[in-house]
Design a protein around this motif. Sequence first.
Motif, short mmCIF file in Angstrom:
data_model
loop_
_atom_site.label_atom_id
_atom_site.label_comp_id
_atom_site.label_asym_id
_atom_site.label_seq_id
_atom_site.Cartn_x
_atom_site.Cartn_y
_atom_site.Cartn_z
N LYS A 147 88.59 34.57 56.66
CA LYS A 147 89.78 35.05 57.08
C LYS A 147 89.89 36.58 57.52
O LYS A 147 90.62 37.03 58.13
N HIS A 164 88.78 24.33 61.86
CA HIS A 164 90.20 24.86 61.41
C HIS A 164 90.35 26.53 62.11
O HIS A 164 91.36 26.86 62.69
N MET A 165 89.41 27.12 61.88
CA MET A 165 89.27 28.59 62.30
C MET A 165 89.59 28.63 64.00
O MET A 165 90.17 29.35 64.54
N ALA A 201 84.92 30.08 52.05
CA ALA A 201 85.94 29.44 52.80
C ALA A 201 87.15 29.89 52.73
O ALA A 201 88.20 30.04 53.75
N HIS A 232 77.02 27.83 53.35
CA HIS A 232 77.95 26.83 52.41
C HIS A 232 77.13 26.00 51.66
O HIS A 232 77.40 25.66 50.51
N SER A 272 84.20 21.63 59.18
CA SER A 272 85.82 21.49 59.42
C SER A 272 86.23 22.80 59.25
O SER A 272 87.29 22.93 59.83
N SER A 273 85.63 23.68 58.50
CA SER A 273 86.46 25.11 58.35
C SER A 273 86.08 25.54 59.83
O SER A 273 87.04 26.36 60.24
N HIS A 283 94.70 26.89 55.02
CA HIS A 283 93.30 26.46 55.10
C HIS A 283 92.75 27.08 53.78
O HIS A 283 91.68 26.45 53.20
N THR A 314 90.83 24.11 51.90
CA THR A 314 89.48 24.01 52.07
C THR A 314 88.63 24.22 50.70
O THR A 314 87.78 23.83 50.25
N SER A 315 89.42 25.41 49.91
CA SER A 315 88.99 25.68 48.48
C SER A 315 88.83 24.29 47.82
O SER A 315 87.93 24.10 47.01
#
Lengths: 502, 476
Positions: A261, A318-319, A256, A244, A314-315, A344, A348-349
């Motif tokens: 996903k 969340h995942m 992200a 990232h 933070s990703s 998300h 997040t994007s």
Amino acid sequence: MDLNFLLLVIVFLPVFAGLVALFTGHIPRLCRWVSLILSIIELSLIILLFFLDLKPVAGPTGTWLMAVDYPWLTGLGARFSLGLDGLSLMLIWLTAFVNIICILISWRTITMKVGSFYFFLLFLEGCLMGLFLATDLLVFYLIWEIQLIPMFFLVGIWGHHNRIYASIKFMLFSFGGSLFMLIALVALYTLHGQQTGEYTFALYQLTQTHLSPVVEGFLYAAFLLAFAIKTPLVPVHTWLPDVHTEAPTAGSVDLAGILLKTGFYALFRFAFPLFPGAAEASMPLLVALGLVGMFYAGWIALAQTDIKRLVAYSSIGHMGLMIIALGVWNVMAMSGSFLQLINHGISTSALFVMVGMLDERLDSRQFSDMGGLWKKMPVFGGFFLFFALSALGLPGLNNFVGEILILIGTFQVQPVVGILAFVGVLLTVIYILTMVQKCLFGEALEERRVWDVDLHEILILVVLAVPVVLIGLHPGPILRLFESSLQHVMFHAPLLAQGLGG
Amino acid sequence: MNSYLDILPLIILTAGGLVVLCAGAFLPRRPPWLLFGLSLLTTLAAGAAALLVTPSSSDYLGMLDLGGYAQFFTVLLLAVTLLTLLFLYRYSKDRGFAGDELYALMIFAAVGMVLVAAAEDWLIFFLGLELLSLSLYVLIAIRRGEAVGQEAGIKYFIMGAVASGILTFGLALIYAATGTLAIKASLAGLTQAASLPLYGLALLLILVGIGFKISLVPFHLWTPDVYEGAPAPITAFLSAGSKVALFAVFIRIALNLAAPAWEVAWPLLWFLAALTMAVGNITAFYQTRVKRLLAYSSVAHMGYLLMALVAVKQGSLPALLFYLAVYAVMDLGAFGMLGALSEVQGDLDELEDFQGLGYSHHWRSGVFGFCLLSLVGLPPAAGFLAKLILFWAVIKAGFVVLAVVGIITAIVSIYYYFKIFLELYMHPAKREVQIPAADPASSLAGLLIAFLILWLGIFPTPLLSVIEHVSGFFLG
């Protein structure tokens, strides 16, 4: 009228668009417009599917809203088959949507090798479309591997200073994980062939293979490893912050927004139905890994000095929450986590887009170079606060709906996990607010010339803000779409369905 | 009764080679494309003859196989020759070695390869192998002004001569032990139990001879030096053509070897396969020169093939043939494109030389990169499906440990192939390289190879059904 061919169009249109972009690369303006227009056509096609009032139809590859099935490698028993259900419909919508955002944010920032950039971006989109639609394991695996190539080049060519290290790390982690999956896949294929005499890679047939618990455990572990690396779950997450940090903004947004996903999706679509017994046994592990991920990500995020790394962590958090929902296996939590995939992806994007804008202005992503931006760039500040609030789950915005469904669903089945997950969500609130505070408020350390967002950037942010509000206020239609997917798993794996009492 | 039509491809090739030599000798003021055109025509005509002529019986006087298996390899090897000729045309003209000896030797080498692949008699095999090797000794050292090329030629000659000597000795012993020179009959079993040690020794010596030619570890040490010194298109020919031809006869030997000898042979081959895969991939890891790196990568690929050869009696023949075809195309492409990307003074070799080429010469680098992608085994390139089918055949035959060794070494291999990608696309050029403009012949070859790799990677069903048919007949 038979509209199933639309699935093929959805998969191959982006690839075609990528080739067009590659060949118009010497005229950057034309290349950008062509990519944008073809991507908008792709998105409109997918939106059209929402209005078709599709009904699940049982076919040779299982029960799908739409499906195609063509012979491919007849000698091996691999077929080119695609299937669409509610979950994949939402995910391909997200892919097309995020891709348009990627094209728009790269409009002015990418000036070198424009044709190849848009080629890789669109080619990646095509791969992801195929990934979310494939119902044949060989097709799925093929695409799972191919999608590494555009991402490798996107990071490695247009990335920041340390890009080569990041792209190699990404490649080695992903490829290493997926080769174990390949071994498991071939083993499953061989076992199925020996049992039934019919060698096939079709998901629907392979789910009916009889496996001894030990074999099933090993095969599931190989699949889980590949998908855990992609999701990413702690402790195989270490590639994500590096990639990232080094990726160009569009690469981060794609990564992200969609790529993460794929791990969750594949776990649900392939690993669970193929190995229901092992999957059921692994649920406490998934819950534990998800919780560890949330707390670990929160803890590390608080210590970050680089805003892009913070969003990356933070990703992971969340995942983690979504994986918890998968692990408790409750209808409410599951539909919450599906919704969270979309939420998300958008929030997040948006945060990565805004971090990219900050980077353009300050030429730095360090908190020490920020502060006091609210005064200088009020419109930017407003949008940033909006998306930050969406990411931390403010009621009325999209993330709130998903998170509350997951928390309530989890609490119904496993109250302790529910409480811990709630604490984890609070942790998210803390570090995101800290980020907003450090970035927008406080005193500016030195005078810098910054400029507020212009019309082009406002357009991108408004496009991103619309679904945030819409899903926050009216999530009903989307949740209904997911019902069919959940029933699908019941249909496929009765063993798992027993747990799906809610 | 056999007719001469049965060996029409060989007749056309030999006649064509002689015509090229005559044209070189008697037409000093010939147009520059004449020799190239003649050899191209010869190869095409031979290929057409191999495809179109229906043989009158299954073999030619008990010497040459005329069945589908030999036909498959004849067409494959002629395709390799054709593509090499396309790569060679401008390359040799720019570097001043486009004489009649180059084209004639290329065609004679093709005759040798076809003879080796189709031989049913040890003598024909030896004849073909010597014809091939003698042509290659000269071809490798054909740039007379260059010390590296001379060194490579001499190295290959000395090592190759020793290997030929060992092989000849093995053939003599096998004749002594069994009293026949027919490959099938001599391998079918022992006539006298007393000559068992002799028989075993003979087989071992033949294994060493073949192992040298296809560079199995520990007989591979010549490979990197020779590959590095030879002109890149010749390296391509050596790596793709001669190895495929030798592997064709290797498969024939393994399949015909009767049970008691095979029981001893397969564990040895198992061990050699594991060793070749491991040493090839791990040594390639440490290379800083691209030709040496690709040389070790071809050693590793021989290991994968040998792995499938271990399982050949359990039905891995179709997988082997498919992998051989894909290997020939992608390896030829990698070395050929390296030649097309090279400066006139010398081939690009150091990793740094490749920096930034992905942008200054994007078409040629693109095809080169695509061949590398196929060598790694990433989809959509053909290398992926070829590896998948190969490993599946090995696992199905029950050699799971060997397959796991293979997969682990394949993971190692990703890193070194990607080193080249990094240089091509992710580093700016440090020095200006003077690469000649693209020429139509090698561009056509590159295009054909890219198309073949993509086609075989996405939709190989037609080739697979041909292979299924061929191997079905070959196994009887």
